[in-house]
Design a protein around this motif. Structure first.
Motif, PDB file in Angstrom:
ATOM      1  N   ASN A 168       0.820  -1.212   0.000  1.00 13.03           N
ATOM      2  CA  ASN A 168       0.000   0.000   0.000  1.00 13.03           C
ATOM      3  C   ASN A 168       0.856   1.264   0.000  1.00 13.03           C
ATOM      4  OD1 ASN A 168       0.943  -0.114   2.593  1.00 13.03           O
ATOM      5  ND2 ASN A 168      -1.080  -0.028   3.590  1.00 13.03           N
ATOM      6  N   CYS A 186       0.229  -4.147 -16.875  1.00 13.06           N
ATOM      7  CA  CYS A 186      -0.561  -2.921 -16.655  1.00 13.06           C
ATOM      8  C   CYS A 186      -1.482  -2.559 -17.809  1.00 13.06           C
ATOM      9  CB  CYS A 186       0.361  -1.750 -16.358  1.00 13.06           C
ATOM     10  SG  CYS A 186       1.329  -1.176 -17.784  1.00 13.06           S
ATOM     11  N   HIS A 235       2.696  -2.461 -11.278  1.00 10.02           N
ATOM     12  CA  HIS A 235       1.250  -2.347 -11.082  1.00 10.02           C
ATOM     13  C   HIS A 235       0.645  -3.530 -10.314  1.00 10.02           C
ATOM     14  CE1 HIS A 235      -2.637  -0.523 -12.067  1.00 10.02           C
ATOM     15  NE2 HIS A 235      -3.076  -1.752 -12.299  1.00 10.02           N
ATOM     16  N   MET A 285       0.943  -3.700  -6.344  1.00 12.70           N
ATOM     17  CA  MET A 285       0.268  -2.729  -5.487  1.00 12.70           C
ATOM     18  C   MET A 285      -1.087  -3.234  -5.023  1.00 12.70           C
ATOM     19  SD  MET A 285       0.999   0.845  -7.504  1.00 12.70           S
ATOM     20  CE  MET A 285       0.111   1.777  -6.251  1.00 12.70           C
ATOM     21  N   GLU A 290      -5.011  -2.664  -3.861  1.00 16.43           N
ATOM     22  CA  GLU A 290      -6.067  -1.762  -4.294  1.00 16.43           C
ATOM     23  C   GLU A 290      -6.066  -0.518  -3.403  1.00 16.43           C
ATOM     24  OE1 GLU A 290     -10.921  -1.767  -5.016  1.00 16.43           O
ATOM     25  OE2 GLU A 290      -9.858  -3.608  -4.455  1.00 16.43           O
ATOM     26  N   TYR A 311      -0.886   5.344 -19.246  1.00 16.55           N
ATOM     27  CA  TYR A 311      -1.032   4.530 -18.033  1.00 16.55           C
ATOM     28  C   TYR A 311      -1.459   5.400 -16.850  1.00 16.55           C
ATOM     29  CZ  TYR A 311       0.433   2.122 -13.762  1.00 16.55           C
ATOM     30  OH  TYR A 311       0.470   1.592 -12.488  1.00 16.55           O
ATOM     31  N   LYS A 339      -5.138   3.983 -16.187  1.00 20.51           N
ATOM     32  CA  LYS A 339      -5.081   2.747 -15.400  1.00 20.51           C
ATOM     33  C   LYS A 339      -5.054   2.998 -13.893  1.00 20.51           C
ATOM     34  CE  LYS A 339      -4.850   0.461 -19.239  1.00 20.51           C
ATOM     35  NZ  LYS A 339      -6.003  -0.345 -19.720  1.00 20.51           N
ATOM     36  N   VAL A 340      -4.649   4.177 -13.475  1.00 20.23           N
ATOM     37  CA  VAL A 340      -4.568   4.538 -12.056  1.00 20.23           C
ATOM     38  C   VAL A 340      -5.089   5.971 -11.906  1.00 20.23           C
ATOM     39  CG1 VAL A 340      -2.605   3.028 -11.548  1.00 20.23           C
ATOM     40  CG2 VAL A 340      -2.191   5.362 -12.357  1.00 20.23           C
ATOM     41  N   LYS A 398      -2.449   6.622  -7.186  1.00 26.13           N
ATOM     42  CA  LYS A 398      -3.244   5.752  -6.318  1.00 26.13           C
ATOM     43  C   LYS A 398      -3.792   4.633  -7.179  1.00 26.13           C
ATOM     44  CE  LYS A 398      -6.930   5.887  -2.843  1.00 26.13           C
ATOM     45  NZ  LYS A 398      -7.891   6.769  -2.123  1.00 26.13           N
ATOM     46  N   ASN A 399      -3.686   3.414  -6.705  1.00 22.29           N
ATOM     47  CA  ASN A 399      -4.085   2.262  -7.514  1.00 22.29           C
ATOM     48  C   ASN A 399      -5.595   2.070  -7.471  1.00 22.29           C
ATOM     49  OD1 ASN A 399      -3.913   0.024  -9.154  1.00 22.29           O
ATOM     50  ND2 ASN A 399      -3.446  -1.394  -7.478  1.00 22.29           N
ATOM     51  N   THR A 400      -6.252   2.950  -8.200  1.00 22.98           N
ATOM     52  CA  THR A 400      -7.698   2.874  -8.358  1.00 22.98           C
ATOM     53  C   THR A 400      -8.038   3.612  -9.644  1.00 22.98           C
ATOM     54  OG1 THR A 400      -9.831   3.249  -7.253  1.00 22.98           O
ATOM     55  CG2 THR A 400      -8.205   4.998  -7.077  1.00 22.98           C
TER      56      THR A 400
END
Length: 528
Positions: A128, A158, A177, A180, A182, A206, A210-211, A239-241
């Protein structure tokens, strides 16, 4: 249970180890592998900012895919309590750094994998908090097989295929990617060049698709972050969302992450259509690409590359001393430091009225004709074929037939210095009105008017002066946004970047040229 450690003492030990390990490698080896350690203060600044993006009670699962000796892990231990760190791991491909780093951190929870991150797969729960200064390996240090494998693995990881001209750091970002969690946070300390060059387009895709791209902070290029790498640094926060609707990205510049000199929000929809992200946060809006550009008025080329200036360029005294024929030479401008004025006047013969007059050996006569008519020149050219590093054997020369001929670069009415440093109140690029017959070498860009513009200028020479005045009135920040920047405030403007600069305002000053080119529909765009 791990014992308490004195992080400040351990950081001093790490810095000593880093210096020792760096000293055990040549600068060339470190450059080839992109090994540039993050300074302590910068690492801690980034970690402090990253912690603020997490929930206060959130346990930290730390990950650094290019960990080196552990500068970011050390910074993490300095800014949060040991109890808050749930796990920590990193990758280091080079045992020269990896083995000593593992020994250094053996009494801590940090797990260092001594393997190639680009070939690894995720294990366990995702991170995270991913913080990384990835290896700055330029694409020409990667062979075609490596690039193909990296492109395939990155696209699988990714969903974006990285451009083959990209540096290794672009692949690192995409390959990370799946590592990581969520909603996890990542910070990438990378060269800011990706923001304004063509190969960065897929990486920017990307970041936008994608994020959620949170922030890009660009350090002032005059404030070099790395003593041993001439790069302009940026920290990219994601942020991975998936990005929310109506998302805006924070662009900040100068100062620190906590206190930038400039900062503003930019809509992601605007970024999707802006090729030069380096324009932010200074620019108020995306650059205008609809309408006429300089490239539709001028052919813009790099000045000529001689192959060896010291052999082909001489002053008059050197030519006379060697008994060489003046008719085989053409005037050429010296470096910009020898041009105190931005307008070059000429004498009746077309020679520039400057103190440092230089001439370029420029003949297309075959060697046998030179031998018959100009024996002194033939003898001089013969010296260029001798020695271990013969001029004739250099890359540019050996690709030419005959080896001593020069590129076709006649004198241009306007020239531009293509590299320069930004200084307070100054301009990094100079536009120079060249009224002489002197050509210029590749430290300049040459602006040749298109045929319709040249025809108009023949009738009214003031047109070139108007164009020159327009170019010199361009806001330096606007021009810098079209170029690229390196560490130490060194800016570069390539021909294609200058070609794309909007020129509608120049057209407004030159109403007489509109009828000459109206049939191509060029000026319909200019007023669209």
């Amino acid at each position: 249970m791990t014992r308490k450690i004195d992080i400040e003492a351990l950081e001093e030990q790490r810095l000593g180890l880093q210096a020792q390990l760096d000293g055990g490698k040549t600068a060339e080896d470190r450059n080839r592998m992109g090994q540039f350690a993050t300074p302590t203060a910068l690492a801690r600044e980034i970690l402090v900012h990253g912690i603020r993006l997490l929930s206060e009670d959130e346990k930290i699962r730390f990950f650094d895919p290019g960990i080196g000796t552990g500068s970011f892990y050390s910074a993490l231990r300095a800014v949060v309590s040991e109890e808050r760190i749930e796990s920590a791991q990193g990758f280091e491909i080079d045992p020269h750094y990896g083995v000593p780093a593992k020994a250094l951190w053996q009494d801590t929870p940090l797990m260092i994998h001594a393997e190639d991150f680009t070939k690894s797969t995720p294990k366990g729960q995702g991170a995270n908090l991913l913080i990384c200064n990835p290896p700055y390996v330029r694409h020409h240090h990667l062979d075609s097989a490596q690039k193909a494998a990296l492109q395939q693995r990155t696209e699988e990881a990714c969903g974006v295929k990285i451009n083959g001209l990209s540096g290794l750091y672009c692949y690192f970002m995409g390959l990370s990617h799946p590592f990581m969690a969520e909603d996890g946070i990542a910070a990438w300390l990378i060269p800011s060049e990706f923001m304004g060059v063509n190969y960065g387009r897929m990486l920017k895709r990307y970041l936008l698709e994608k994020v959620t791209l949170l922030q890009i902070h660009r350090y002032d290029p005059q404030d070099v972050q790395f003593d041993d790498a001439l790069v302009s640094s940026a920290v990219v926060w994601i942020k991975n969302t998936p990005p929310p609707a109506d998302h805006a990205v924070t662009f900040s510049y100068g100062g620190t992450l906590a206190k930038p000199a400039l900062s503003r929000e930019v809509a992601a929809t605007e970024l999707a259509h802006e090729p030069k992200w380096t324009r932010y946060p200074q620019a108020d809006k995306a650059s205008q690409r609809v309408g006429i550009s300089l490239g539709e008025l001028f052919d813009i080329k790099r000045g000529l590359a001689t192959g060896d200036n010291s052999f082909f360029i001489m002053d008059r005294a050197q030519i006379e001393e060697r008994g060489l024929p003046m008719e085989c030479f053409t005037p050429v401008l010296p470096g910009s430091r020898y041009l105190p004025e931005d307008e070059i006047k000429s004498d009746a013969e077309g020679l520039p009225l400057i103190d440092k007059q230089l001439f370029l050996l420029d003949t297309r006569l075959p060697e046998d004709e030179i031998a018959r008519n100009y024996p002194a020149l033939a003898a001089y050219l013969a010296t260029g074929k001798k020695g271990e590093k013969a001029v004739a054997d250099r890359y540019l020369c050996r690709s030419r037939k005959p080896w001593y001929i020069q590129e076709n670069r006649p004198a241009a009415p306007i020239i531009c210095t293509y590299m320069g440093r930004s200084r307070a109140g100054g301009k990094p690029f100079r536009f120079i009105l060249n009224r002489s017959d002197a050509t210029a070498c590749n430290t300049y860009l040459l602006l040749y008017p298109k045929p319709f513009l040249a025809k108009a200028a023949e009738k009214n020479p003031a047109i070139m002066r108007t164009a020159w005045e327009f170019l010199n009135e361009i806001d330096p920040d606007e021009l810098l946004g079209h170029g690229r920047v390196y560490g130490g405030g060194l800016h570069k403007l390539e021909p294609k970047e200058l070609r794309g600069f909007p020129a509608a305002d120049l057209i407004a000053r030159l109403p007489e040229i509109k009828p000459l080119h109206q049939q191509l529909g060029l000026f319909d765009k200019a007023v669209a």
